[in-house]
Scaffold this motif. Structure first.
Motif, PDB file in Angstrom:
ATOM      1  N   MET A   1       0.917  -1.140   0.052  1.00 57.53           N
ATOM      2  CA  MET A   1      -0.136  -0.036   0.046  1.00 57.53           C
ATOM      3  C   MET A   1       0.732   1.286   0.111  1.00 57.53           C
ATOM      4  N   HIS A   2       0.552   2.139  -0.721  1.00 57.47           N
ATOM      5  CA  HIS A   2       1.278   3.482  -0.844  1.00 57.47           C
ATOM      6  C   HIS A   2       0.501   4.584  -0.374  1.00 57.47           C
ATOM      7  N   SER A   3       1.144   5.377   0.238  1.00 61.63           N
ATOM      8  CA  SER A   3       0.486   6.372   0.773  1.00 61.63           C
ATOM      9  C   SER A   3       0.151   7.505  -0.487  1.00 61.63           C
ATOM     10  N   PHE A   4      -0.863   8.424   0.147  1.00 64.06           N
ATOM     11  CA  PHE A   4      -1.425   9.519  -0.648  1.00 64.06           C
ATOM     12  C   PHE A   4      -0.256  10.278  -1.326  1.00 64.06           C
ATOM     13  N   THR A   5       0.499  10.669  -0.452  1.00 61.10           N
ATOM     14  CA  THR A   5       1.596  11.328  -0.955  1.00 61.10           C
ATOM     15  C   THR A   5       2.506  10.899  -1.835  1.00 61.10           C
ATOM     16  N   GLU A   6       2.793   9.442  -1.542  1.00 61.26           N
ATOM     17  CA  GLU A   6       3.463   8.698  -2.703  1.00 61.26           C
ATOM     18  C   GLU A   6       2.528   8.902  -4.061  1.00 61.26           C
ATOM     19  N   GLU A   7       1.427   8.795  -3.969  1.00 68.49           N
ATOM     20  CA  GLU A   7       0.842   8.719  -5.156  1.00 68.49           C
ATOM     21  C   GLU A   7       0.667   9.795  -5.935  1.00 68.49           C
ATOM     22  N   ASN A   8       0.460  11.065  -4.980  1.00 71.01           N
ATOM     23  CA  ASN A   8       0.600  12.341  -5.606  1.00 71.01           C
ATOM     24  C   ASN A   8       2.109  12.313  -6.539  1.00 71.01           C
ATOM     25  N   TYR A   9       3.048  12.129  -5.971  1.00 71.14           N
ATOM     26  CA  TYR A   9       4.514  12.376  -6.341  1.00 71.14           C
ATOM     27  C   TYR A   9       4.559  11.361  -7.843  1.00 71.14           C
ATOM     28  N   LEU A  10       4.067  10.293  -7.691  1.00 71.77           N
ATOM     29  CA  LEU A  10       4.072   9.489  -9.063  1.00 71.77           C
ATOM     30  C   LEU A  10       3.063  10.190 -10.132  1.00 71.77           C
ATOM     31  N   LYS A  11       2.132  10.549  -9.853  1.00 72.78           N
ATOM     32  CA  LYS A  11       1.048  11.475 -10.624  1.00 72.78           C
ATOM     33  C   LYS A  11       1.980  12.855 -11.330  1.00 72.78           C
ATOM     34  N   THR A  12       2.590  13.459 -10.187  1.00 77.57           N
ATOM     35  CA  THR A  12       3.060  14.506 -10.657  1.00 77.57           C
ATOM     36  C   THR A  12       4.279  14.277 -11.608  1.00 77.57           C
ATOM     37  N   ILE A  13       4.981  13.143 -11.435  1.00 75.23           N
ATOM     38  CA  ILE A  13       6.307  12.954 -12.314  1.00 75.23           C
ATOM     39  C   ILE A  13       5.624  12.350 -13.721  1.00 75.23           C
ATOM     40  N   TYR A  14       4.765  11.867 -13.733  1.00 74.84           N
ATOM     41  CA  TYR A  14       4.192  11.316 -15.064  1.00 74.84           C
ATOM     42  C   TYR A  14       3.690  12.637 -15.814  1.00 74.84           C
ATOM     43  N   TYR A  15       3.011  13.494 -15.027  1.00 77.63           N
ATOM     44  CA  TYR A  15       2.562  14.864 -15.499  1.00 77.63           C
ATOM     45  C   TYR A  15       3.657  15.507 -16.165  1.00 77.63           C
ATOM     46  N   LEU A  16       4.836  15.826 -15.485  1.00 80.22           N
ATOM     47  CA  LEU A  16       5.882  16.479 -16.051  1.00 80.22           C
ATOM     48  C   LEU A  16       6.827  15.666 -17.111  1.00 80.22           C
ATOM     49  N   ALA A  17       6.787  14.532 -17.058  1.00 79.31           N
ATOM     50  CA  ALA A  17       7.659  13.674 -18.024  1.00 79.31           C
ATOM     51  C   ALA A  17       6.860  13.549 -19.439  1.00 79.31           C
ATOM     52  N   SER A  18       5.438  13.804 -19.148  1.00 80.47           N
ATOM     53  CA  SER A  18       4.694  13.853 -20.558  1.00 80.47           C
ATOM     54  C   SER A  18       4.892  15.240 -21.231  1.00 80.47           C
ATOM     55  N   ARG A  19       5.267  16.032 -20.477  1.00 85.01           N
ATOM     56  CA  ARG A  19       5.342  17.625 -21.035  1.00 85.01           C
ATOM     57  C   ARG A  19       6.686  18.075 -21.415  1.00 85.01           C
ATOM     58  N   GLN A  20       7.571  17.039 -21.390  1.00 83.78           N
ATOM     59  CA  GLN A  20       9.129  17.436 -21.662  1.00 83.78           C
ATOM     60  C   GLN A  20       9.855  16.030 -22.302  1.00 83.78           C
ATOM     61  N   GLU A  21      11.179  16.291 -22.669  1.00 81.91           N
ATOM     62  CA  GLU A  21      11.771  15.003 -22.776  1.00 81.91           C
ATOM     63  C   GLU A  21      12.948  14.903 -21.919  1.00 81.91           C
ATOM     64  N   GLY A  22      13.245  13.674 -21.636  1.00 80.33           N
ATOM     65  CA  GLY A  22      14.390  13.300 -20.518  1.00 80.33           C
ATOM     66  C   GLY A  22      13.719  13.415 -19.246  1.00 80.33           C
ATOM     67  N   GLU A  23      14.648  13.411 -18.271  1.00 83.79           N
ATOM     68  CA  GLU A  23      14.191  13.118 -16.785  1.00 83.79           C
ATOM     69  C   GLU A  23      13.587  13.946 -16.181  1.00 83.79           C
ATOM     70  N   VAL A  24      12.795  14.159 -15.149  1.00 85.37           N
ATOM     71  CA  VAL A  24      12.222  15.279 -14.227  1.00 85.37           C
ATOM     72  C   VAL A  24      13.317  15.667 -13.364  1.00 85.37           C
ATOM     73  N   SER A  25      13.320  16.889 -13.190  1.00 87.71           N
ATOM     74  CA  SER A  25      14.452  17.504 -12.185  1.00 87.71           C
ATOM     75  C   SER A  25      13.575  17.588 -10.724  1.00 87.71           C
ATOM     76  N   THR A  26      14.537  17.396  -9.988  1.00 90.32           N
ATOM     77  CA  THR A  26      13.802  17.878  -8.408  1.00 90.32           C
ATOM     78  C   THR A  26      13.411  19.276  -8.409  1.00 90.32           C
ATOM     79  N   ASN A  27      13.935  19.929  -8.979  1.00 89.86           N
ATOM     80  CA  ASN A  27      13.633  21.589  -8.822  1.00 89.86           C
ATOM     81  C   ASN A  27      11.903  21.759  -9.491  1.00 89.86           C
ATOM     82  N   ALA A  28      11.933  20.968 -10.845  1.00 88.73           N
ATOM     83  CA  ALA A  28      10.573  20.974 -11.187  1.00 88.73           C
ATOM     84  C   ALA A  28       9.695  20.462 -10.339  1.00 88.73           C
ATOM     85  N   LEU A  29       9.693  19.104  -9.593  1.00 86.64           N
ATOM     86  CA  LEU A  29       8.946  18.736  -8.785  1.00 86.64           C
ATOM     87  C   LEU A  29       8.653  19.477  -7.474  1.00 86.64           C
ATOM     88  N   ALA A  30       9.527  20.473  -7.041  1.00 90.33           N
ATOM     89  CA  ALA A  30       9.636  20.937  -5.873  1.00 90.33           C
ATOM     90  C   ALA A  30       8.581  22.234  -6.231  1.00 90.33           C
TER      91      ALA A  30
END
Length: 217
Positions: free
Chosen positions: A1-30
């Motif tokens: 079982m994953h926490s709500f916060t973990e799910e939100n991070y996964l969703k956000t990483i997917y969202y950011l990755a879908s709008r750019q090429e390459g890996e998602v930066s820590t600053n973008a996530l912050a």
């Protein structure tokens, strides 16, 4: 079982990755999560330990296959609930995001299956975003930004990239809604703002920033 916060991070990483090429930066996530970089780093380490992301310090982050599967499940639940809130409860498209943010964490597969069937298995949410299939596939749309249209071109508004209440209410005031047809009349050489006409021939001024957040076909 994953926490709500973990799910939100996964969703956000997917969202950011879908709008750019390459890996998602820590600053973008912050920035996206309004969280300090140190706290983001701590969460990324936890997700990496659970093999949900590939992460190396200073090199960005990307989802593993399992991380992407979980992210798409959260996105699917979120967008189905948005359809329910608008179509069945009468909410406006500007008032549903935060409510769906809470409902997306209800993990009952049976509930999601019945919700999908009850809604007639919609393919898009009220903002025009595609809804992932039960198998975890994200439909391709082929949309482009209104800012990429040329003068004289007639296009149909299909989706919005910005979901904030203020932005959606601004579109409502301009009588811009999904499915409406607009003709690009003029494009300013100074600031790339657009003058468009609706099917009713009503003229509407659209700033470059707004045009970048409208997807058309």
């Amino acid at each position: 079982m994953h926490s709500f916060t973990e799910e939100n991070y996964l969703k956000t990483i997917y969202y950011l990755a879908s709008r750019q090429e390459g890996e998602v930066s820590t600053n973008a996530l912050a920035e996206m999560t309004a969280t300090k970089a140190a706290s983001v780093t701590d969460m990324l380490r936890k997700l990496a330990d659970k093999q949900l992301i590939h992460y190396k310090k200073y090199q960005g982050v990307r989802l593993t296959a399992e991380g992407e599967r979980l992210a798409l499940q959260v996105i699917r639940r979120h967008r189905l609930w948005e359809v329910f809130l608008v179509e069945k409860l009468g909410f406006g498209w500007d008032a549903i995001h935060e409510i769906a943010e809470e409902l997306e964490h209800v993990r009952s597969d049976e509930l999601v299956t019945r919700l999908d069937a009850f809604l007639g298995q919609p393919q898009f949410d009220p903002h025009g975003d595609p809804i992932p299939t039960p198998a975890g596939q994200m439909p391709e749309t082929g949309y482009r930004k209104l800012s990429e249209a040329t003068a004289g071109e007639c296009v149909r508004l299909m989706a919005v990239l910005e979901h904030s209440t203020e932005f959606l209410q601004h579109l409502d005031r301009c009588d811009l809604s999904l499915g409406c047809t607009v003709t690009v009349t003029e494009i300013s050489t100074f600031d790339k703002s657009l003058l468009i006409h609706l099917a009713s021939n009503q003229p509407v001024f659209v700033s470059a920033d707004v045009a970048r957040n409208l997807l058309v076909s």
